[in-house]
Design a protein around this motif. Sequence first.
Motif, mmCIF file in Angstrom:
data_model
loop_
_atom_site.group_PDB
_atom_site.id
_atom_site.type_symbol
_atom_site.label_atom_id
_atom_site.label_comp_id
_atom_site.label_asym_id
_atom_site.label_seq_id
_atom_site.Cartn_x
_atom_site.Cartn_y
_atom_site.Cartn_z
ATOM 1 N N PHE A 14 0.836 -1.202 0.000
ATOM 2 C CA PHE A 14 0.000 0.000 0.000
ATOM 3 C C PHE A 14 0.874 1.255 0.000
ATOM 4 C CE2 PHE A 14 -2.768 3.232 2.006
ATOM 5 C CZ PHE A 14 -3.844 3.166 1.132
ATOM 6 N N PHE A 15 1.979 1.201 0.751
ATOM 7 C CA PHE A 15 2.934 2.306 0.799
ATOM 8 C C PHE A 15 4.215 1.916 0.071
ATOM 9 C CE2 PHE A 15 0.495 3.037 4.817
ATOM 10 C CZ PHE A 15 -0.031 4.275 4.482
ATOM 11 N N THR A 16 5.109 2.879 -0.067
ATOM 12 C CA THR A 16 6.438 2.578 -0.602
ATOM 13 C C THR A 16 7.234 1.821 0.464
ATOM 14 O OG1 THR A 16 7.436 4.609 0.252
ATOM 15 C CG2 THR A 16 6.384 4.721 -1.919
ATOM 16 N N ALA A 17 8.419 1.352 0.078
ATOM 17 C CA ALA A 17 9.275 0.629 1.022
ATOM 18 C C ALA A 17 9.654 1.493 2.215
ATOM 19 C CB ALA A 17 10.532 0.132 0.318
ATOM 20 N N GLU A 18 9.661 2.814 2.025
ATOM 21 C CA GLU A 18 10.006 3.734 3.120
ATOM 22 C C GLU A 18 8.794 4.099 3.959
ATOM 23 O OE1 GLU A 18 10.951 4.283 -0.113
ATOM 24 O OE2 GLU A 18 12.898 3.342 0.327
ATOM 25 N N GLY A 19 7.627 3.531 3.615
ATOM 26 C CA GLY A 19 6.424 3.815 4.389
ATOM 27 C C GLY A 19 5.699 5.068 3.978
ATOM 28 N N GLU A 20 6.006 5.615 2.802
ATOM 29 C CA GLU A 20 5.369 6.839 2.324
ATOM 30 C C GLU A 20 4.269 6.505 1.301
ATOM 31 O OE1 GLU A 20 6.006 9.801 3.561
ATOM 32 O OE2 GLU A 20 7.532 8.947 4.888
ATOM 33 N N PRO A 21 3.297 7.421 1.107
ATOM 34 C CA PRO A 21 2.280 7.193 0.073
ATOM 35 C C PRO A 21 2.920 7.066 -1.307
ATOM 36 C CG PRO A 21 1.631 8.982 1.532
ATOM 37 C CD PRO A 21 3.044 8.654 1.887
ATOM 38 N N LYS A 22 2.353 6.224 -2.144
ATOM 39 C CA LYS A 22 2.907 6.033 -3.488
ATOM 40 C C LYS A 22 2.642 7.235 -4.390
ATOM 41 C CE LYS A 22 2.844 0.984 -3.520
ATOM 42 N NZ LYS A 22 2.314 -0.248 -4.153
ATOM 43 N N CYS A 23 1.636 8.038 -4.052
ATOM 44 C CA CYS A 23 1.377 9.262 -4.802
ATOM 45 C C CYS A 23 0.679 10.239 -3.868
ATOM 46 C CB CYS A 23 0.515 8.992 -6.039
ATOM 47 S SG CYS A 23 -1.161 8.433 -5.638
ATOM 48 N N MET A 24 0.563 11.470 -4.276
ATOM 49 C CA MET A 24 -0.099 12.480 -3.457
ATOM 50 C C MET A 24 -1.270 13.089 -4.216
ATOM 51 S SD MET A 24 1.010 12.556 -0.421
ATOM 52 C CE MET A 24 0.535 14.144 0.233
ATOM 53 N N SER A 25 -2.077 12.236 -4.792
ATOM 54 C CA SER A 25 -3.301 12.685 -5.450
ATOM 55 C C SER A 25 -4.374 11.649 -5.176
ATOM 56 C CB SER A 25 -3.086 12.837 -6.960
ATOM 57 O OG SER A 25 -2.748 11.577 -7.529
ATOM 58 N N TYR A 26 -5.602 12.023 -5.467
ATOM 59 C CA TYR A 26 -6.661 11.047 -5.240
ATOM 60 C C TYR A 26 -7.607 11.035 -6.434
ATOM 61 C CZ TYR A 26 -9.536 15.054 -3.752
ATOM 62 O OH TYR A 26 -10.217 16.242 -3.695
ATOM 63 N N PRO A 27 -8.198 9.887 -6.698
ATOM 64 C CA PRO A 27 -9.093 9.785 -7.861
ATOM 65 C C PRO A 27 -10.396 10.521 -7.602
ATOM 66 C CG PRO A 27 -9.136 7.753 -6.597
ATOM 67 C CD PRO A 27 -8.079 8.599 -5.976
ATOM 68 N N PRO A 28 -11.105 10.884 -8.649
ATOM 69 C CA PRO A 28 -12.406 11.540 -8.465
ATOM 70 C C PRO A 28 -13.385 10.591 -7.775
ATOM 71 C CG PRO A 28 -12.061 10.914 -10.764
ATOM 72 C CD PRO A 28 -10.756 10.714 -10.071
ATOM 73 N N THR A 29 -14.230 11.148 -6.921
ATOM 74 C CA THR A 29 -15.150 10.309 -6.153
ATOM 75 C C THR A 29 -16.588 10.394 -6.649
ATOM 76 O OG1 THR A 29 -15.433 12.112 -4.565
ATOM 77 C CG2 THR A 29 -13.735 10.487 -4.075
ATOM 78 N N GLY A 30 -16.818 11.143 -7.720
ATOM 79 C CA GLY A 30 -18.167 11.208 -8.273
ATOM 80 C C GLY A 30 -18.570 9.906 -8.940
ATOM 81 N N LEU A 31 -19.873 9.714 -9.111
ATOM 82 C CA LEU A 31 -20.415 8.495 -9.711
ATOM 83 C C LEU A 31 -21.258 8.837 -10.935
ATOM 84 C CD1 LEU A 31 -21.602 6.713 -6.432
ATOM 85 C CD2 LEU A 31 -19.494 6.283 -7.697
ATOM 86 N N THR A 32 -21.319 7.925 -11.887
ATOM 87 C CA THR A 32 -22.121 8.143 -13.089
ATOM 88 C C THR A 32 -23.595 7.912 -12.784
ATOM 89 O OG1 THR A 32 -21.975 5.839 -13.787
ATOM 90 C CG2 THR A 32 -20.192 7.314 -14.481
ATOM 91 N N ASP A 33 -24.431 8.439 -13.639
ATOM 92 C CA ASP A 33 -25.878 8.237 -13.499
ATOM 93 C C ASP A 33 -26.220 6.751 -13.508
ATOM 94 O OD1 ASP A 33 -26.483 10.961 -13.433
ATOM 95 O OD2 ASP A 33 -28.302 10.616 -14.618
#
Length: 942
Positions: A529-548
Motif C-alpha cells: 500500500f505504501f512505498t518501502a520507506e512507508g510513504e504514500p505512493k502518490c499524493m493525489s486522489y481519484p475523483p469520487t463522483g459516480l455516473t448516473d
Amino acid sequence: MSQFRSLAGVLRGGGLWMLGRNAPGRGCSSRVTQLSPSVLSSSYVEEMYYAWLEDPRRMVRVCTRLGINPLHFSLTLQIRGHHVAQLDPLGILTADIDSFVPSDLITTIDKLGFYGLDESDLDKTFQLPSTTFIGGHETTLPLREIIHRLETSYCGHIGMEFMFINNVEQCQWIRQKFETPGIMKFTDREKRTLLARLVRSTRFEDFLARKWSSEKRFGLEGCEVLIPALKMIIDRSSAAGIESVIIGMPHRGRLNVLANVVRKDLDQIFCQFDPKLEAGSGDVKYHLGMYHERINRETDKNITLSLMANPSHLEAVDPVVQGKTKAEQFYRGDTEGKKVMSILMHGDAAFAGQGVVYETFHLSELPSYTTLGTIHVVVNNQIGFTTDPRMARSSPYPTDVARVVNAPIFHVNADDPEAVMYVCRVAAEWRSTFNKDVVIDLVCYRRFGHNEMDEPMFTQPLMYKQIRKQEHVLKKYADKLISEGVVTLQEFEEEVAKYDKICEEAYTASKDEKILHIRHWLDSPWPNFFTAEGEPKCMSYPPTGLTDEVLKHIGEAASSVPLQDFSIHSGVSRILRGRADMVSKRTVDWALGEYMAFGSLLKDGIHVRLSGQDVERGTFSHRHHVLHDQEVDKRFCIPLNHLSPDQAPYTVCNSSLSEYGVLGFELGFAMASPNALVCWEAQFGDFHNTAQCIIDQFISSGQAKWVRNNGIVLLLPHGMEGMGPEHSSARPERFLQMSKDDPDRYPEFTGDFEVQQLYDCNWIVILLPFRKPLIIFTPKSLLRLPEARSSFDEMTTGFRRIIPDEGPASKNPGKVKRVIFCTGKVYYELAKERKQLKLEDTVAVVRLEQISPFPFDLIKAEVELYDNAEMIWCQEEHKNMGYYDYVRPRFLTVLSNKKPVWYVGRDPAAAPATGNKFTHLAELKRFMDTAFDLSAFEGRSF
C-alpha cells in the motif's frame, strides 16, 4: 440458576459419584452409589444443590432420605479445591482475598466425621465409577488414595474454577486433563527447553538492569515464567494450525516479550535507551508494538506475531486486539478460528477494575464480534501499584469477571514452571477444541515497585521483606533439574553465558544506530500500500463522483427486495417506494446517499463494515439495511449484498450496548487492511464520550505515536433540536481541539494543496493514497427534510469542502453586506429566515463541509469575493462549544487579522442544550434575529 443447571447436568450425566456406606445399615459393605436419572428428578437435584450451598451436611441428610449416605468430597474439591491450593509463591497470601477455607474440604483427619466416616475407612477400597479419571487404568482405590489423588489434582500448585460451566462435555474434558495420573509429566527435552526459555527471560531483565539501572523499563522480575508460558501457548496453537497470533498486553514485561517471544532484534530494543537517538518514536519504548513473521522452532511452521502498541491506559487495547483478530479471520475466510487467534495479557488490578474488560468479554460470543476463543493471561502481582487486593476489588479473585462467559479459570503458582507450562498447554488445547475464551491466572509477585524507580516498602513492607528473601525461579528450577540429572551445572552455566554473549553483542551493535526507523516498530503493516520507506505512493486522489448509471443501479437495489416470497413490513415498503420515487427524480436524501456511497465501494471490491447500536435499522428508522421477513422468524435480507456477483461483502451489525469496547473493536478491525471502509455509528453523537479513551489515545494520536495509519469512520448524530442536553451535541469542539493544524500559520498553496493538507493532519476524509480517521457529524431531523436532498448532478462531481452561496448574492457580490459562514443543520434555518426577510441579495451564506483541516484556500477565495462585507460565524451550539473556538483564529489568519469575524449563536453554557422546548425555540429566534440584523455589530470594536 445457571450453576444449578450446570450441576444438574453433571449429576444426570453421572459426573457426581458418591462414596459411602449404605444408609439403611452401618454394616453394609463400602460401595459406589451412582444416582440414576430417575432418582435425580429436578426437584431432588435442586434441593441437593441448594442444600450443598448452604451446608454440605444438609446435603448428606437430603441424600440419606434418598437411600444413600454420600461422601461427595470429589465434587467439593472440583468446585472448592482452588481455595486451598498452594498458589502464592511468597507463601504469605492466598490468591483469593477472603482466605476462605471451605469447611467441607477434608484437610485433616477429623474432617472425615463431617461425612459420617472415620479414620478406619481410609484403607477401605472403593469401586471407581466411569465418570472419574483419578484411577487411570485402576478400577478400585483405597479411600486414602482417592483423597490424595483428588488433592493432587485440585489443591496443589494449580487451582481450577470450571464447575460453573453449564456444559457436561467441557467439564469432563477439564477433569480428564487434570485428574488422569501422571498426565502433567514432562520429558527431559521439554524440561531443558523450559529451562533455556527461563534463562532468556531472566537474563534479559538482568542485562537491562545492569546497563540502564536508572531507567524505567517495567521489567518482568517476579513473573519471568511469562515468557516460556507465552511460547508454550504459541507452540501448541501452531501445532493445531494457527498461523497468526495478535497479542495485547500492558507495559510490564513488554520489552521482554518483544525480545524473546516476538523476536525483535535486540539491538533495536537496546538503542531505544539511547537519549541521543534521532527521530525517536512518538511514544515510550514500553508502549511500542511490532509485527514479525518467523519459523516456530517447535513445529517448524511459519507463524506471524503482532504485538499491538498501546497507551498507558490499562486494558484499552483489549477490544482493539479483538477487532484486528476478527478482521484477519474475515479476510482469510477463517470462519472457525483455526488460522488466527488472540492472546490478551492483563494485570490483576486492571483485570478486575477496568470496565472495558467486561465489555470485551461480552463481545466474545456475538456473531459479528467473536474471535472464536481468546487466551487471557493475568500477571497477578497480588498488588496494583500500591493498592492491596482487598482495597482494589470486591470479588475473591481478579479473574471472576471471566465467569460471565463460562470461561474456565486456571490459577497457577508462577514459581512452579512446569505447572505453568501444563496449564498453558491445556489452555491452548481448550481454545483449539471448543473455540471459547480461557483464563490463566499467573499468581506471582513484583520483585521491584511499580517501576524500577519506585519504593514499594512504603506501603507493602511485609510483602517486600519476603520478596527480598525470595529465591529466583530460574535458580530454583535449575537446581531441580540438576538434582534430577536432566542437566548438569556446566550445561546450565553455558546456557546462561551463551545468552549473555548475545545480549552483549547486540548492545555493541546498538551503539551504531543513529536514526530510529520507526517503520520497524509497526504492529499493522499494509504490504504494497505504501512505498518501502512507508510513504504514500502518490499524493493525489481519484475523483469520487459516480455516473448516473451507477447511481440508478444502486438506487434500484436500495428500493427493492432481492429475495422471492419475502414479506416486509408495510412501513418499510413505504420507505422503499419513497426511495424508488427519489431515484426516478434523480434526487437522494441522506439515507439514500449513504446507500450510494457504500454500494459504489462494494461494486469496486472494497469491503464495507458498519457497526454500532441499532445500525441495521438506524436510530431514526432511516437506514433499513437489513430487511426482516414478517412471516418467518430469523429470516432476513441485506440488499447491499445483492448488487453484483463480484462485489465485496457488506457487513452491517447491531452491536452490544457498548461504546468503549465496540469502538475499540472497530478501530482494530480497520487496522487489518487499508482496502476497507469500517464505520462505527453512535446511537446519538454524545454517546461517544464513554469511548473517549479510544478517541484520545488511539484515533487522534495513533499515527503520531506509532506511525499507524487507520481509516476508521465515526458517524455521530448531532444537532440542536430541543431534545435536551443528552441527545443534542456530538461535542465537535473536542475533536476540533485535538486537530493539529496551526491556526496562526497561513499555509503555502503549493502543489496539490488539498491532498498535502489532508496528509499533514491527524484526522480527515476522502478516498486517498493514505488512511486517516474521519469524524462525520451526521444529521437527525435533516434525514427527512426535503430541502436537504441532493440531485444526482451533485453526486457526479464528488465531495466539496465548502458549498458557496449559489443564489442572488453570488451574482452581485459587491452588494453583499454580510457573509454568514456556518456548517450543518443551522444552514437550513438561516436560509429559511433569509428568504422570509428578503435578504437573499444582501446576505450570503457559505457552508463548510470540511471543517478540519481548515480549507484555507477556499475560505480565502470567499473572503476576497465579498471583500466589502462583514464576516459572521453562525452556529446553533453554545459559544464555548461547537466550532467557533476552532474556526475563529483560522478566519483571522486568512484575514491577516485586519477584519473581525463576529460570533452569532447561543451564549456560553455548561450543558450542551436546554431541556425546555420553549427555551430552545427562544434561543433560536434570538440568534436568528442577530444573524440578519445588519446593524448588530455597529460600533463594536475589533
